[in-house]
Write a protein that holds these residues in place. Structure first.
Motif, PDB file in Angstrom:
ATOM      1  N   ILE A   1       0.843  -1.205   0.000  1.00 47.07           N
ATOM      2  CA  ILE A   1       0.000   0.000   0.000  1.00 47.07           C
ATOM      3  C   ILE A   1       0.876   1.252   0.000  1.00 47.07           C
ATOM      4  O   ILE A   1       0.662   2.174  -0.792  1.00 47.07           O
TER       5      ILE A   1
ATOM      6  N   GLU B   1       2.713   1.722  -3.291  1.00 48.32           N
ATOM      7  CA  GLU B   1       1.790   2.181  -4.327  1.00 48.32           C
ATOM      8  C   GLU B   1       1.566   3.683  -4.201  1.00 48.32           C
ATOM      9  O   GLU B   1       1.620   4.412  -5.183  1.00 48.32           O
ATOM     10  N   LYS B   2       1.332   4.152  -2.990  1.00 53.54           N
ATOM     11  CA  LYS B   2       1.105   5.583  -2.755  1.00 53.54           C
ATOM     12  C   LYS B   2       2.351   6.397  -3.082  1.00 53.54           C
ATOM     13  O   LYS B   2       2.263   7.460  -3.699  1.00 53.54           O
TER      14      LYS B   2
ATOM     15  N   GLU C   1       2.866   6.609  -6.839  1.00 54.58           N
ATOM     16  CA  GLU C   1       1.870   7.441  -7.513  1.00 54.58           C
ATOM     17  C   GLU C   1       2.076   8.924  -7.256  1.00 54.58           C
ATOM     18  O   GLU C   1       1.618   9.757  -8.018  1.00 54.58           O
ATOM     19  N   SER C   2       2.750   9.265  -6.162  1.00 57.98           N
ATOM     20  CA  SER C   2       2.867  10.667  -5.775  1.00 57.98           C
ATOM     21  C   SER C   2       3.732  11.434  -6.761  1.00 57.98           C
ATOM     22  O   SER C   2       4.680  10.905  -7.334  1.00 57.98           O
TER      23      SER C   2
END
Length: 68
Positions: free
Chosen positions: A50, A53-54, A57-58
């Motif tokens: 998780i 992934e964050k 993506e940032s």
């Protein structure tokens, strides 16, 4: 099975920036965490996925300031 083997899917060389530093941290941190009573490797791996992934993506700070 050792905790290190459980994280063999975590390839730090494929990550960049903060995601790479986080992945490297997790590779080291798992050694100590796995010795704690009640440690759940599945939850740990889910949390890693998780966060990565964050982080992946940032936007970078530069992208945020040039978004006009």
């Amino acid at each position: 099975m050792s905790a290190e083997l459980e994280l063999r899917w975590l390839k730090t060389e494929k990550q960049k920036g903060a995601a790479k530093r986080f992945a490297e941290f997790c590779k080291e941190d798992i050694k100590g965490q796995s010795e704690i009573e009640g440690f759940d490797i599945d939850k740990y791996q889910d949390a890693i996925k998780i966060v990565l992934e964050k982080l992946s993506e940032s936007n970078s700070v530069e992208e945020l300031f040039n978004a006009d």
